[in-house]
Scaffold this motif. Structure first.
Motif, PDB file in Angstrom:
ATOM      1  N   UNK A  30       0.828  -1.211   0.000  1.00  0.00           N
ATOM      2  CA  UNK A  30       0.000   0.000   0.000  1.00  0.00           C
ATOM      3  C   UNK A  30       0.859   1.256   0.000  1.00  0.00           C
ATOM      4  N   UNK A  31       1.991   1.226   0.710  1.00  0.00           N
ATOM      5  CA  UNK A  31       2.901   2.378   0.695  1.00  0.00           C
ATOM      6  C   UNK A  31       3.453   2.600  -0.713  1.00  0.00           C
ATOM      7  N   UNK A  32       3.755   1.519  -1.418  1.00  0.00           N
ATOM      8  CA  UNK A  32       4.224   1.636  -2.798  1.00  0.00           C
ATOM      9  C   UNK A  32       3.147   2.246  -3.684  1.00  0.00           C
ATOM     10  N   UNK A  33       1.894   1.926  -3.398  1.00  0.00           N
ATOM     11  CA  UNK A  33       0.781   2.508  -4.159  1.00  0.00           C
ATOM     12  C   UNK A  33       0.658   4.004  -3.876  1.00  0.00           C
ATOM     13  N   UNK A  38       3.149   5.931  -3.079  1.00  0.00           N
ATOM     14  CA  UNK A  38       4.264   6.537  -3.791  1.00  0.00           C
ATOM     15  C   UNK A  38       3.950   6.693  -5.275  1.00  0.00           C
ATOM     16  N   UNK A  39       3.359   5.665  -5.880  1.00  0.00           N
ATOM     17  CA  UNK A  39       2.986   5.756  -7.290  1.00  0.00           C
ATOM     18  C   UNK A  39       1.948   6.855  -7.519  1.00  0.00           C
ATOM     19  N   UNK A  40       1.014   6.974  -6.586  1.00  0.00           N
ATOM     20  CA  UNK A  40      -0.006   8.014  -6.708  1.00  0.00           C
ATOM     21  C   UNK A  40       0.635   9.397  -6.656  1.00  0.00           C
ATOM     22  N   UNK A  41       1.571   9.579  -5.729  1.00  0.00           N
ATOM     23  CA  UNK A  41       2.288  10.845  -5.647  1.00  0.00           C
ATOM     24  C   UNK A  41       3.078  11.103  -6.930  1.00  0.00           C
ATOM     25  N   UNK A  42       3.757  10.078  -7.430  1.00  0.00           N
ATOM     26  CA  UNK A  42       4.540  10.227  -8.652  1.00  0.00           C
ATOM     27  C   UNK A  42       3.671  10.667  -9.829  1.00  0.00           C
ATOM     28  N   UNK A  43       2.419  10.194  -9.848  1.00  0.00           N
ATOM     29  CA  UNK A  43       1.524  10.533 -10.950  1.00  0.00           C
ATOM     30  C   UNK A  43       1.135  11.999 -10.950  1.00  0.00           C
ATOM     31  N   UNK A  97       3.343  14.421 -10.346  1.00  0.00           N
ATOM     32  CA  UNK A  97       4.524  15.213 -10.646  1.00  0.00           C
ATOM     33  C   UNK A  97       4.556  15.638 -12.108  1.00  0.00           C
ATOM     34  N   UNK A  98       5.118  16.795 -12.412  1.00  0.00           N
ATOM     35  CA  UNK A  98       5.271  17.209 -13.811  1.00  0.00           C
ATOM     36  C   UNK A  98       6.117  16.190 -14.571  1.00  0.00           C
ATOM     37  N   UNK A  99       5.699  15.886 -15.780  1.00  0.00           N
ATOM     38  CA  UNK A  99       6.444  14.948 -16.603  1.00  0.00           C
ATOM     39  C   UNK A  99       6.060  13.497 -16.407  1.00  0.00           C
ATOM     40  N   UNK A 100       5.108  13.219 -15.487  1.00  0.00           N
ATOM     41  CA  UNK A 100       4.666  11.841 -15.301  1.00  0.00           C
ATOM     42  C   UNK A 100       3.998  11.329 -16.576  1.00  0.00           C
ATOM     43  N   UNK A 101       4.254  10.052 -16.922  1.00  0.00           N
ATOM     44  CA  UNK A 101       3.667   9.493 -18.149  1.00  0.00           C
ATOM     45  C   UNK A 101       2.235   9.015 -17.949  1.00  0.00           C
ATOM     46  N   UNK A 102       1.718   9.046 -16.700  1.00  0.00           N
ATOM     47  CA  UNK A 102       0.310   8.718 -16.436  1.00  0.00           C
ATOM     48  C   UNK A 102      -0.245   9.703 -15.425  1.00  0.00           C
ATOM     49  N   UNK A 103      -1.541   9.963 -15.517  1.00  0.00           N
ATOM     50  CA  UNK A 103      -2.198  10.739 -14.471  1.00  0.00           C
ATOM     51  C   UNK A 103      -2.823   9.757 -13.481  1.00  0.00           C
ATOM     52  N   UNK A 104      -3.465  10.277 -12.439  1.00  0.00           N
ATOM     53  CA  UNK A 104      -3.989   9.395 -11.399  1.00  0.00           C
ATOM     54  C   UNK A 104      -5.087   8.480 -11.944  1.00  0.00           C
ATOM     55  N   UNK A 105      -5.934   9.011 -12.811  1.00  0.00           N
ATOM     56  CA  UNK A 105      -6.984   8.181 -13.409  1.00  0.00           C
ATOM     57  C   UNK A 105      -6.405   7.034 -14.220  1.00  0.00           C
ATOM     58  N   UNK A 106      -5.368   7.320 -14.992  1.00  0.00           N
ATOM     59  CA  UNK A 106      -4.725   6.271 -15.765  1.00  0.00           C
ATOM     60  C   UNK A 106      -4.010   5.273 -14.865  1.00  0.00           C
ATOM     61  N   UNK A 107      -3.377   5.782 -13.804  1.00  0.00           N
ATOM     62  CA  UNK A 107      -2.679   4.891 -12.876  1.00  0.00           C
ATOM     63  C   UNK A 107      -3.631   3.859 -12.294  1.00  0.00           C
ATOM     64  N   UNK A 108      -4.798   4.324 -11.841  1.00  0.00           N
ATOM     65  CA  UNK A 108      -5.736   3.404 -11.208  1.00  0.00           C
ATOM     66  C   UNK A 108      -6.555   2.602 -12.227  1.00  0.00           C
ATOM     67  N   UNK A 109      -6.258   2.795 -13.499  1.00  0.00           N
ATOM     68  CA  UNK A 109      -6.828   1.947 -14.539  1.00  0.00           C
ATOM     69  C   UNK A 109      -5.951   0.742 -14.834  1.00  0.00           C
ATOM     70  N   UNK A 110      -4.787   0.675 -14.196  1.00  0.00           N
ATOM     71  CA  UNK A 110      -3.855  -0.417 -14.435  1.00  0.00           C
ATOM     72  C   UNK A 110      -4.227  -1.645 -13.608  1.00  0.00           C
ATOM     73  N   UNK A 111      -4.143  -2.799 -14.227  1.00  0.00           N
ATOM     74  CA  UNK A 111      -4.425  -4.061 -13.544  1.00  0.00           C
ATOM     75  C   UNK A 111      -3.476  -4.243 -12.358  1.00  0.00           C
ATOM     76  N   UNK A 112      -2.213  -3.876 -12.557  1.00  0.00           N
ATOM     77  CA  UNK A 112      -1.222  -4.000 -11.481  1.00  0.00           C
ATOM     78  C   UNK A 112      -1.639  -3.212 -10.254  1.00  0.00           C
ATOM     79  N   UNK A 113      -2.061  -1.989 -10.449  1.00  0.00           N
ATOM     80  CA  UNK A 113      -2.443  -1.133  -9.325  1.00  0.00           C
ATOM     81  C   UNK A 113      -3.717  -1.656  -8.655  1.00  0.00           C
ATOM     82  N   UNK A 114      -4.702  -2.017  -9.439  1.00  0.00           N
ATOM     83  CA  UNK A 114      -5.950  -2.515  -8.871  1.00  0.00           C
ATOM     84  C   UNK A 114      -5.731  -3.800  -8.080  1.00  0.00           C
ATOM     85  N   UNK A 115      -4.971  -4.735  -8.646  1.00  0.00           N
ATOM     86  CA  UNK A 115      -4.766  -6.011  -7.968  1.00  0.00           C
ATOM     87  C   UNK A 115      -3.901  -5.844  -6.720  1.00  0.00           C
ATOM     88  N   UNK A 116      -2.905  -4.960  -6.760  1.00  0.00           N
ATOM     89  CA  UNK A 116      -2.084  -4.738  -5.573  1.00  0.00           C
ATOM     90  C   UNK A 116      -2.854  -3.992  -4.489  1.00  0.00           C
TER      91      UNK A 116
END
Length: 242
Positions: free
Chosen positions: A40-43, A45-50, A52-71
């Motif tokens: 959950x802490x890694x999640x 961190x990923x949410x915070x990273x999303x 940041x300027x220059x991130x390749x995904x926004x928060x909506x896209x991040x939580x659309x990932x199977x990896x994020x949902x399953x973790x």
């Protein structure tokens, strides 16, 4: 007083070994809480990273990932399993646990085969720590938990098919979302890339076939682990006394 609760069905075989691996054992609960919190802490961190300027995904896209949902599901399941004794959880909890085992093992496998950067060894643990948590630690830990921790609840042959309901819905969601905004969560699902729909559907069929095989393996190993603790299934009687 024992620090373990009575399982239902009860332990009928290898009582000493199965009680030493009982889900209520303090060391098992501590491990589950530690790994669940780390996931959950890694999640977070990923949410915070999303953001940041220059991130390749926004928060909506991040939580659309199977990896994020399953973790996310795994983290919540592990923390809940750590905080509550087994008798405080419903009997179907083991079926839910098996589902996240399937999803996390497939997450690790798909990442290694289809998503990881070219040249990254599948056995490498030298990853950015949220990736390490979600693609390496979580799949390995939850698979070992499923194989080793005492369980007595069996599933029917419908169970692996039920487990595949979420991956199938995820694929439909991903294609609908991609058709609406042009963003596909994974390249192998993107019909606008080389190969078009035939390539996307072929790879997807392979992923679903692999998921079915994995679901069957998890189902069988789960029932096998239950047999090592509970003995014969309910309703099955010996024709002669012991």
């Amino acid at each position: 007083m024992s620090d373990v609760s009575t399982l239902f069905p009860s332990i009928g075989r290898n009582p000493d070994r199965n009680k030493s691996l009982h889900p209520d054992r303090t060391w098992i609960r501590v491990l589950r809480f530690g790994v669940g919190a780390f996931v959950l802490a890694a999640l977070i961190q990923k949410t915070f990273d999303a953001t940041l300027p220059g991130s390749d995904v926004d928060i909506g896209q991040l939580y659309s990932q199977f990896t994020v949902q399953s973790n996310l599901a795994l983290g919540l399941v592990l923390v809940t399993s750590a905080l509550l004794r087994r008798r405080q959880l419903p009997q179907w909890w083991d079926h839910l646990f098996g589902a996240v085992v399937v999803y996390l093992v497939m997450t690790g496998t798909i990442y290694a085969v289809l998503v990881a950067p070219p040249g990254e060894p599948w056995w490498s643990w030298d990853l950015y720590w949220p990736q390490l948590a979600h693609h390496r630690l979580a799949p390995v830990f939850v698979a070992l938990d499923w194989l080793l921790v005492t369980r007595t609840v069996r599933g029917t042959w419908r169970r692996p098919l039920a487990w595949l309901g979420y991956p199938a819905a995820f694929l439909v969601f991903s294609w609908v979302r991609g058709a609406l905004d042009g963003w596909y969560v994974y390249d192998f699902l993107d019909p606008t890339l080389a190969g078009g729909w035939p390539a996307a559907l072929t790879t997807t069929a392979q992923v679903l076939a692999a998921s079915l095989v994995m679901a069957l393996l998890v189902h069988l190993t789960g029932n096998g682990r239950a047999a090592l603790a509970a003995g014969r299934p309910q309703g099955e009687h010996r024709s002669t006394p012991d």
